[in-house]
Design a protein around this motif. Structure first.
Motif, PDB file in Angstrom:
ATOM      1  N   GLY A  63       0.791  -1.037  -0.154  1.00 28.75           N
ATOM      2  CA  GLY A  63      -0.028  -0.289   0.504  1.00 28.75           C
ATOM      3  C   GLY A  63       0.918   1.636  -0.060  1.00 28.75           C
ATOM      4  O   GLY A  63       1.683   1.044  -0.126  1.00 28.75           O
ATOM      5  N   ALA A  64       0.114   1.968  -0.695  1.00 24.22           N
ATOM      6  CA  ALA A  64       0.870   3.758  -0.371  1.00 24.22           C
ATOM      7  C   ALA A  64       1.228   4.213   0.736  1.00 24.22           C
ATOM      8  O   ALA A  64       0.667   3.734   1.541  1.00 24.22           O
ATOM      9  CB  ALA A  64       0.351   4.991  -1.345  1.00 24.22           C
ATOM     10  N   PRO A  65       2.095   4.801   1.254  1.00 27.63           N
ATOM     11  CA  PRO A  65       2.587   5.451   2.817  1.00 27.63           C
ATOM     12  C   PRO A  65       1.586   6.458   3.916  1.00 27.63           C
ATOM     13  O   PRO A  65       1.300   5.447   4.365  1.00 27.63           O
ATOM     14  CB  PRO A  65       3.717   6.256   2.453  1.00 27.63           C
ATOM     15  N   GLU A  66       0.685   6.671   2.903  1.00 25.08           N
ATOM     16  CA  GLU A  66      -0.663   7.280   3.747  1.00 25.08           C
ATOM     17  C   GLU A  66      -1.783   6.473   3.819  1.00 25.08           C
ATOM     18  O   GLU A  66      -2.398   6.373   4.731  1.00 25.08           O
ATOM     19  CB  GLU A  66      -1.131   8.572   2.394  1.00 25.08           C
ATOM     20  N   ILE A 120     -10.464  12.402   5.687  1.00 22.55           N
ATOM     21  CA  ILE A 120      -9.583  11.218   5.963  1.00 22.55           C
ATOM     22  C   ILE A 120      -9.264  11.903   3.964  1.00 22.55           C
ATOM     23  O   ILE A 120      -9.336  10.944   3.245  1.00 22.55           O
ATOM     24  CB  ILE A 120      -9.852  10.170   5.679  1.00 22.55           C
ATOM     25  N   PRO A 121      -7.972  12.517   4.214  1.00 27.56           N
ATOM     26  CA  PRO A 121      -7.581  13.422   2.530  1.00 27.56           C
ATOM     27  C   PRO A 121      -6.641  12.457   1.919  1.00 27.56           C
ATOM     28  O   PRO A 121      -7.375  12.362   0.837  1.00 27.56           O
ATOM     29  CB  PRO A 121      -6.898  14.416   3.135  1.00 27.56           C
ATOM     30  N   VAL A 122      -7.224  11.178   1.968  1.00 30.08           N
ATOM     31  CA  VAL A 122      -5.940  10.040   1.400  1.00 30.08           C
ATOM     32  C   VAL A 122      -6.718   8.972   0.472  1.00 30.08           C
ATOM     33  O   VAL A 122      -6.861   8.946  -0.080  1.00 30.08           O
ATOM     34  CB  VAL A 122      -5.370   8.613   2.329  1.00 30.08           C
ATOM     35  N   VAL A 123      -8.377   9.113   0.682  1.00 34.01           N
ATOM     36  CA  VAL A 123      -9.545   9.147   0.191  1.00 34.01           C
ATOM     37  C   VAL A 123     -10.105   9.307  -1.524  1.00 34.01           C
ATOM     38  O   VAL A 123     -10.173   9.148  -2.277  1.00 34.01           O
ATOM     39  CB  VAL A 123     -10.496   8.049   0.400  1.00 34.01           C
ATOM     40  N   GLY A 124      -9.606  10.971  -1.085  1.00 33.41           N
ATOM     41  CA  GLY A 124     -10.179  11.966  -2.120  1.00 33.41           C
ATOM     42  C   GLY A 124     -11.155  13.239  -1.477  1.00 33.41           C
ATOM     43  O   GLY A 124     -10.780  13.008   0.243  1.00 33.41           O
ATOM     44  N   HIS A 125     -11.889  14.015  -1.809  1.00 33.20           N
ATOM     45  CA  HIS A 125     -12.051  14.814  -1.546  1.00 33.20           C
ATOM     46  C   HIS A 125     -13.363  15.729  -1.859  1.00 33.20           C
ATOM     47  O   HIS A 125     -13.480  14.423  -3.443  1.00 33.20           O
ATOM     48  CB  HIS A 125     -11.484  16.520  -1.659  1.00 33.20           C
ATOM     49  N   THR A 134      -3.669   2.138  -3.369  1.00 33.63           N
ATOM     50  CA  THR A 134      -3.160   3.650  -3.998  1.00 33.63           C
ATOM     51  C   THR A 134      -4.030   4.563  -3.221  1.00 33.63           C
ATOM     52  O   THR A 134      -4.938   4.543  -2.426  1.00 33.63           O
ATOM     53  CB  THR A 134      -3.595   3.106  -4.768  1.00 33.63           C
ATOM     54  N   ASP A 135      -2.755   6.009  -3.088  1.00 34.29           N
ATOM     55  CA  ASP A 135      -3.075   6.827  -2.754  1.00 34.29           C
ATOM     56  C   ASP A 135      -4.542   7.890  -3.299  1.00 34.29           C
ATOM     57  O   ASP A 135      -3.841   7.993  -5.186  1.00 34.29           O
ATOM     58  CB  ASP A 135      -1.788   7.824  -2.560  1.00 34.29           C
ATOM     59  N   TYR A 171     -15.250   0.376  -2.938  1.00 28.76           N
ATOM     60  CA  TYR A 171     -14.635  -0.655  -3.022  1.00 28.76           C
ATOM     61  C   TYR A 171     -13.016   0.266  -3.891  1.00 28.76           C
ATOM     62  O   TYR A 171     -11.834  -0.552  -3.668  1.00 28.76           O
ATOM     63  CB  TYR A 171     -14.938  -1.615  -4.363  1.00 28.76           C
ATOM     64  N   GLN A 172     -13.848   1.061  -4.122  1.00 27.21           N
ATOM     65  CA  GLN A 172     -12.435   2.461  -4.311  1.00 27.21           C
ATOM     66  C   GLN A 172     -11.649   2.573  -3.079  1.00 27.21           C
ATOM     67  O   GLN A 172     -10.429   3.139  -3.121  1.00 27.21           O
ATOM     68  CB  GLN A 172     -12.708   3.437  -5.288  1.00 27.21           C
ATOM     69  N   LEU A 173     -12.647   2.727  -1.994  1.00 27.08           N
ATOM     70  CA  LEU A 173     -11.939   3.101  -0.897  1.00 27.08           C
ATOM     71  C   LEU A 173     -11.379   1.940  -0.246  1.00 27.08           C
ATOM     72  O   LEU A 173     -10.510   2.729   1.014  1.00 27.08           O
ATOM     73  CB  LEU A 173     -13.077   3.492   0.431  1.00 27.08           C
ATOM     74  N   LEU A 174     -10.822   0.865  -1.093  1.00 31.48           N
ATOM     75  CA  LEU A 174     -10.101  -0.188   0.193  1.00 31.48           C
ATOM     76  C   LEU A 174      -8.931  -0.564  -0.699  1.00 31.48           C
ATOM     77  O   LEU A 174      -8.299  -1.081  -0.550  1.00 31.48           O
ATOM     78  CB  LEU A 174     -11.007  -1.919   0.153  1.00 31.48           C
TER      79      LEU A 174
END
Length: 744
Positions: free
Chosen positions: A449-452, A524-529, A548-549, A542-545
């Motif tokens: 997974g990505a760092p964030e 939780i900005p890692v999933v978008g805005h 990737t950042d 599913y995209q939240l799972l």
């Protein structure tokens, strides 16, 4: 005849004793490695048997009959990258099945834990781990229920109503006694990985034993020319071929018997070391590293017989004609048919790319024969390739050293290739091993997974099924406790969308997004805005799972107010932290306590099993490399020295006729270096091809170029081999003096 042969075996002074010890040492190494490999295979089988009960109730898991039903709810938990197996049980009567390793089932409010888990509970804060498990520790889960001393497992006593409320809970009347049909979905233990490890270990066994067998054969041929002359003289004074065969075999057989006995001792010395190597990601129980009677008998009888046959084959010319040794007739040149086994092995591996056997035993047999054929093919084809290359070089050179060396390689390419055969196989094994490991790492490293993303924890219904029971709401006190965790940064509640707000057609299916408050999504900005001006976002759960950042992704607005969205059931909790293990595990424990039908996961949890397998394969790679390369180097040194010793008289004659010593050194260097470099190129190419086909068939991975470690290790191996050859050249000055030119 045998007593005379025994006396003859040690009557040659220090040279005979050294030869005997060399053969015995080679056999001891081979036997120790062989027995260690056998016992590792047996230990994996026993480890798989010990964890069969964990798959109770899984599809296709057969079981023995019992009486009263047992409520069974099993799941995997995780702690700092480690997996924890947990079974919540509630018996319905006195004859309900009992878990192996226990004399009775735990009562409600009790649990039994494995020794490794008990140690982890003592060393970890309760808010990170212990608070997840209801009740008190009542005892220890015995070894009969554990595949490894490192296994983290516990059995929790609950009431029937408590177990019924758990996901996938059901009643069983017996515990599993065989692996399920579909381990990708239903298995809780690591049996599937153990089966794969059996396959890999089976191939590794062949990879280890081939260089060892060549080492034994090389040691057996030490001073072959001297013994040929001695046995030829005996033939001339009346010894029969049978008597000569007995004498030639006794020396090697005696050494092999001694080496076999020492090898068994070496196995018992290595046993505690092997038990500590996590081949499957965990250590073995030392008691599981045992041998079967057929394995013991096969080793005790097979190794001495193989050594005797090697000696018989090495000195076979004496039994044909006593004059054949002195005449030194040029042996028949190898023909092109020798590439047949190599081609057959590659064709077999290629065939299974499109249709591998369904069972582990079938795959073991398929890949074992394929890799054995390839390694055998390299050994068989080596002399032919050496001869063809030597003839090509001879046509394009006029230097005396090159002409002498190429002429000898053309006349007897078997002897030229024999010295480097072990190293060629080691290069094949090194190439194949590191190519497979590099490809697996390249394909599975993305699981981290990505760092964030690695700082976040996601709590979803167990199994993430569409029809899973959702949370009506998340109590404010739980949110307050989450905010109080040191290192907590933010949390968003992902709500269900039963009305289908914002639904649209996506390919062949109707996509229904989930709903998130934009105020919470900002935590939780890692999933978008959210889109500008939006109060509720329509998100893809599913995209939240995704690992990737997604911080740059903009979610569309949903036509619903934040208050209305907050009234909908909760499908997912998404929390972010500062990345500390303490924060992540405290949040996981909090969510598990409050929402037992949900499953809190971290990015590292998805990678846990994959990394565990990678760790085991890395250990295997280290074992293979650290074993084959030194053995191949020893084999090369012994073979070159043996070749020099056998040709001391011809070299001495050349020196007496005026050939300078540096010319003889060039001859020896070229004779060893040419087959080494030429056949090594073939072995490296074949290693890449075999690795590519194995990866495609087993994992559907495309071959990835190895990293600098491979090229550095290969270059070091070749340079070290040339150095070994160079280190033997000073012997020429000692063994080619005038006294060596006398007629024997």
């Amino acid at each position: 005849m045998i007593p005379f042969s025994l006396r003859l075996a040690v009557s040659g002074g220090r040279e005979a004793v050294a030869r005997l010890l060399m053969i015995a040492a080679a056999v001891a190494i081979g036997v120790g490695l062989l027995l260690s490999t056998f016992s590792s295979l047996n230990a994996i089988d026993r480890a798989n048997e010990r964890q069969l009960w964990m798959n109770t109730g899984a599809k296709g898991a057969t079981a023995a009959a019992a009486a009263d039903p047992l409520w069974w709810g099993a799941r995997m938990d995780y702690y700092r990258g480690k997996t924890v197996f947990r079974a919540d049980l509630a018996p319905t009567g006195p004859t309900s099945p009992v878990v192996p390793g226990l004399s009775r089932l735990p009562a409600p409010g009790e649990y039994y834990a494995s020794p490794a888990l008990q140690e982890l509970l003592r060393d970890s804060p309760a808010v990170e781990l212990g608070d997840r498990f209801p009740g008190r520790l009542a005892g220890t889960l015995g070894d009969d229920a554990l595949p490894s001393p490192d296994t983290l497992a516990l059995v929790v006593g609950r009431t029937a109503d408590e177990v019924k409320a758990l996901p996938r809970a059901h009643t069983v009347t017996s515990l599993a006694t065989a692996m399920p049909d579909d381990c990708e979905q239903d298995c809780y233990g690591g049996g599937v990985h153990g089966d794969r490890m059996v396959l890999v270990l089976t191939v590794v066994a062949a990879a280890l034993i081939f260089p060892v067998l060549i080492f034994i054969g090389t040691a057996t041929r030490l001073s072959a020319a001297t013994r040929e002359q001695r046995y030829a003289a005996m033939r001339l004074v009346g010894a029969t071929p049978g008597q000569v065969s007995v004498m030639s075999a006794v020396e090697s057989t005696v050494a092999a018997v001694i080496g076999t006995a020492v090898g068994f001792g070496l196995y018992f010395v290595l046993k505690p070391v092997v038990a500590e190597v996590p081949f499957t990601g965990d250590r073995f129980f030392a008691a599981d590293l045992s041998l079967t009677l057929p394995q013991i008998a096969g080793t005790l009888l097979g190794v001495p017989v193989a050594a005797a046959l090697a000696a018989r084959f090495a000195l076979r010319r004496v039994t044909v004609s006593p004059l054949g040794v002195s005449r030194r007739v040029t042996p028949k040149p190898p023909s092109a048919w020798r590439v047949t086994p190599l081609v057959a092995g590659l064709v077999e591996l290629g065939y299974f790319v499109g249709g591998k056997p369904a069972t582990t035993n079938g795959q073991s047999a398929a890949y074992l024969t394929g890799f054995v054929l390839v390694m055998l093919g390299l050994v068989v084809a080596g002399p032919w390739l050496t001869r063809v290359t030597a003839q090509a070089v001879a046509r394009r050179t006029s230097r005396p050293a090159s002409l002498i060396a190429m002429r000898r390689l053309s006349d007897d390419p078997r002897a030229g290739f024999r010295s480097v055969a072990g190293l060629v196989l080691a290069l094949f094994v090194t190439t194949g091993t590191l190519a497979i490991m590099g490809t697996i790492n390249a394909n599975q490293a993305t699981l981290n997974g990505a760092p964030e993303v690695r700082k976040a924890i996601v709590d979803t219904p167990f199994g993430n099924k569409e029809d899973a029971a959702l949370l009506p709401a998340v109590p404010d006190r739980v949110l307050a406790q989450a905010h109080a965790v040191p290192g907590f940064q933010g949390i968003a509640l992902v709500h269900d969308n039963p009305a289908g707000i914002g639904a649209h057609q996506l390919g062949e299916r109707r996509f229904v997004p989930s709903l998130v408050s934009c105020a919470e999504l900002a935590q939780i900005p890692v999933v978008g805005h959210c889109a500008p001006g939006a109060t509720v976002a329509a998100v893809d759960p599913y995209q939240l799972l995704d690992l990737t950042d997604g911080s740059g992704h903009e979610w569309p607005a949903a036509p619903i107010s934040a208050a209305e969205a907050a009234e909908l059931p909760v499908r997912m909790l998404y929390a972010t932290t500062d990345g500390s293990e303490e924060a992540k595990e405290q949040l996981r424990t909090l969510f598990m306590k409050e929402f037992p039908t949900y499953e809190p996961r971290l990015a590292e949890d998805w990678a846990s099993e994959g990394q565990k397998k990678l760790q085991g394969w890395r250990q295997l790679a280290n074992v293979v490399l650290l074993t084959t390369l030194p053995i191949a180097g020893c084999s090369l040194a012994v073979s070159v020295v043996a070749g020099l010793s056998d040709r001391r008289r011809p070299f001495a004659m050349l020196r007496l006729s005026g050939a300078p010593l540096r010319l003889l050194r060039r001859v020896v260097g070229l004779e060893s270096a040419l087959p080494l470099l030429v056949v090594s190129a073939l072995a490296i190419g074949t290693g890449f091809a075999a690795a590519a086909m194995f990866l495609k068939a087993q994992m559907d991975y495309g071959l990835v170029s190895p990293d600098l470690t491979y090229y550095g290790l290969t270059g070091f191996g070749l340079v070290a081999s040339l150095g070994i050859i160079a280190s033997t050249l000073p012997l020429l000055a000692r063994i080619t003096g005038p006294e060596a030119a006398r007629n024997g």
